[in-house]
Scaffold this active site. Structure first.
Site, PDB file in Angstrom:
ATOM      1  N   GLN A  10       0.826  -1.199   0.000  1.00  0.00           N
ATOM      2  CA  GLN A  10       0.000   0.000   0.000  1.00  0.00           C
ATOM      3  C   GLN A  10       0.865   1.256   0.000  1.00  0.00           C
ATOM      4  O   GLN A  10       1.919   1.290   0.635  1.00  0.00           O
ATOM      5  CB  GLN A  10      -0.909  -0.007   1.239  1.00  0.00           C
ATOM      6  CG  GLN A  10      -2.294   0.493   0.944  1.00  0.00           C
ATOM      7  CD  GLN A  10      -3.296   0.068   2.001  1.00  0.00           C
ATOM      8  OE1 GLN A  10      -3.309  -1.063   2.436  1.00  0.00           O
ATOM      9  NE2 GLN A  10      -4.138   0.983   2.413  1.00  0.00           N
ATOM     10  N   SER A  93       3.726  -6.634   2.701  1.00  0.00           N
ATOM     11  CA  SER A  93       2.384  -6.609   3.293  1.00  0.00           C
ATOM     12  C   SER A  93       1.375  -7.170   2.302  1.00  0.00           C
ATOM     13  O   SER A  93       1.435  -8.349   1.960  1.00  0.00           O
ATOM     14  CB  SER A  93       2.031  -5.191   3.765  1.00  0.00           C
ATOM     15  OG  SER A  93       0.856  -5.193   4.535  1.00  0.00           O
ATOM     16  N   LEU A  94       0.446  -6.348   1.769  1.00  0.00           N
ATOM     17  CA  LEU A  94      -0.533  -6.895   0.823  1.00  0.00           C
ATOM     18  C   LEU A  94       0.161  -7.508  -0.387  1.00  0.00           C
ATOM     19  O   LEU A  94      -0.381  -8.406  -1.047  1.00  0.00           O
ATOM     20  CB  LEU A  94      -1.534  -5.824   0.392  1.00  0.00           C
ATOM     21  CG  LEU A  94      -1.153  -4.931  -0.798  1.00  0.00           C
ATOM     22  CD1 LEU A  94      -1.614  -5.536  -2.121  1.00  0.00           C
ATOM     23  CD2 LEU A  94      -1.710  -3.552  -0.642  1.00  0.00           C
ATOM     24  N   ARG A 118      -9.696  -8.295   3.480  1.00  0.00           N
ATOM     25  CA  ARG A 118      -8.575  -7.858   4.319  1.00  0.00           C
ATOM     26  C   ARG A 118      -8.567  -6.339   4.465  1.00  0.00           C
ATOM     27  O   ARG A 118      -8.413  -5.804   5.564  1.00  0.00           O
ATOM     28  CB  ARG A 118      -7.261  -8.336   3.691  1.00  0.00           C
ATOM     29  CG  ARG A 118      -5.994  -8.013   4.484  1.00  0.00           C
ATOM     30  CD  ARG A 118      -4.789  -8.573   3.733  1.00  0.00           C
ATOM     31  NE  ARG A 118      -3.525  -8.419   4.438  1.00  0.00           N
ATOM     32  CZ  ARG A 118      -2.691  -7.402   4.286  1.00  0.00           C
ATOM     33  NH1 ARG A 118      -3.013  -6.407   3.457  1.00  0.00           N
ATOM     34  NH2 ARG A 118      -1.542  -7.360   4.948  1.00  0.00           N
ATOM     35  N   HIS A 202      -0.457  -3.788  11.165  1.00  0.00           N
ATOM     36  CA  HIS A 202       0.646  -4.635  11.636  1.00  0.00           C
ATOM     37  C   HIS A 202       1.002  -4.407  13.107  1.00  0.00           C
ATOM     38  O   HIS A 202       2.174  -4.302  13.475  1.00  0.00           O
ATOM     39  CB  HIS A 202       1.869  -4.465  10.734  1.00  0.00           C
ATOM     40  CG  HIS A 202       1.611  -4.893   9.325  1.00  0.00           C
ATOM     41  ND1 HIS A 202       1.378  -6.211   8.988  1.00  0.00           N
ATOM     42  CD2 HIS A 202       1.502  -4.183   8.176  1.00  0.00           C
ATOM     43  CE1 HIS A 202       1.154  -6.286   7.682  1.00  0.00           C
ATOM     44  NE2 HIS A 202       1.204  -5.081   7.176  1.00  0.00           N
ATOM     45  N   GLN A 251       0.338 -12.398   9.693  1.00  0.00           N
ATOM     46  CA  GLN A 251       0.847 -11.179   9.064  1.00  0.00           C
ATOM     47  C   GLN A 251       0.020  -9.945   9.410  1.00  0.00           C
ATOM     48  O   GLN A 251       0.533  -8.824   9.438  1.00  0.00           O
ATOM     49  CB  GLN A 251       0.875 -11.399   7.547  1.00  0.00           C
ATOM     50  CG  GLN A 251       1.583 -10.328   6.749  1.00  0.00           C
ATOM     51  CD  GLN A 251       0.844 -10.033   5.452  1.00  0.00           C
ATOM     52  OE1 GLN A 251      -0.355  -9.753   5.463  1.00  0.00           O
ATOM     53  NE2 GLN A 251       1.557 -10.092   4.352  1.00  0.00           N
TER      54      GLN A 251
END
Length: 312
Positions: A10, A93-94, A118, A202, A251
């Site tokens: 992101q 991440s994503l 998500r 996170h 995660q």
């Protein structure tokens, strides 16, 4: 020469991303069409003609960035360069979902739906204004972790993203993160700045989102990847489907160990990193982590042609 394909997270989103790929390569256009169908909406129209404010909403940015990455990969494949050109894949991440889709672990439609879930779950896990994230520049992960621990004072404050040797992001309750800014400056950080994000990703405040993702992932088929996936929370390659599923849940609340992931790939023989999709943020981080490695961004038809030519 060993290479890794890496996939952005992101923050890389821009209006118009992937459009030239879709116009130049039918296989890339098919990716956006399939994602639109999977989400029962024209996400492609938002990506190419919408407002950056709407695209930046977590629930939109996550599937949009994944679609752009997979479209770039399909363009490479159309030019004869497939996933087997990589020794490893990884994502920030994503971007880990993009990496898993690229490696054949997750189907494209499933990946789009998972990222919509998500993104929505992460957006809604913490009421707006309760959480925050901040980038600490000039401190390493150990120093930033100590700053976060001191700043917590009974609230949540965790080192969330270990991006490169001089950039760590902390996440948690807004008051604790603001305290971390001052503590970091006192401990020698070059800069410490709040990030324009909608939620504290996170960290343990994301536990409601982790529970939602556990349920969503349990209903999706995950296959063994065609090439090993270096996962964020372990900073090492994983290939077992059940392990991948569990680590995708972990995660959500766990640290993105990007610096360690890049070092792991470098130690495994990777000398070249291709950033597949929007932007060049990961390439910048990688050059600061693995200084002898080559990087290449692949996000446009020109980039695709250049990458193919470089392979000879």
């Amino acid at each position: 020469m060993s290479r890794a394909f890496v996939f952005p997270g992101q923050g890389a989103q821009t209006i118009g991303m992937g459009r030239a790929l879709a116009e130049a390569y039918p296989a890339a256009k098919a990716v956006f069409d399939e994602v639109d169908d999977a989400l029962s909406e024209k996400l492609s129209a938002l990506i190419w003609e919408g407002s950056i404010e709407d695209l930046t909403l977590t629930r939109n940015a996550q599937p949009a960035l994944m679609a752009t990455s997979i479209a770039a990969l399909r363009a490479l494949e159309a030019e004869g360069v497939g996933i087997e050109a990589a020794s490893f894949v990884a994502g920030h991440s994503l971007g880990e979902y993009s990496a898993l889709c690229a490696a054949g672990s997750l189907g494209l439609a499933d990946t789009a739906r998972l990222l919509r879930v998500r993104g929505t779950a992460m957006q809604e896990a913490v009421p707006v204004g309760i959480g925050a994230m901040a980038a600490l520049l000039g401190l390493d992960f150990e120093a930033a972790t100590a700053v976060a621990a001191e700043a917590a004072q009974g609230e949540v404050c965790q080192a969330a993203n270990d991006n490169d040797p001089g950039q760590v992001v902390v996440s948690g309750h807004k008051g604790a993160v603001e305290r971390a800014l001052e503590i970091a400056k006192a401990r020698g950080a070059k800069r410490a700045i709040l990030l324009p994000v909608s939620a504290p990703f996170h960290c343990s405040l994301m536990q409601p989102a982790a529970a939602i993702m556990s349920e969503a992932l349990s209903a999706v088929e995950i296959s063994a990847p065609k090439v090993p996936v270096v996962v964020n929370v372990r900073a090492e390659a994983v290939s077992g489907p059940d392990r991948i599923r569990a680590l995708l849940v972990a995660q959500v609340t766990g640290s993105v160990r990007w610096r360690e992931s890049v070092l792991w790939m470098e130690q495994a023989g990777v000398t070249e990193f291709w950033e597949i999709g929007a932007g060049k943020a990961l390439s910048g981080m990688i050059r600061r982590i693995a200084k002898d490695s080559a990087t290449r961004a692949v996000g446009s038809p020109e980039d695709v042609k250049g990458a193919v030519e470089a392979l000879g």
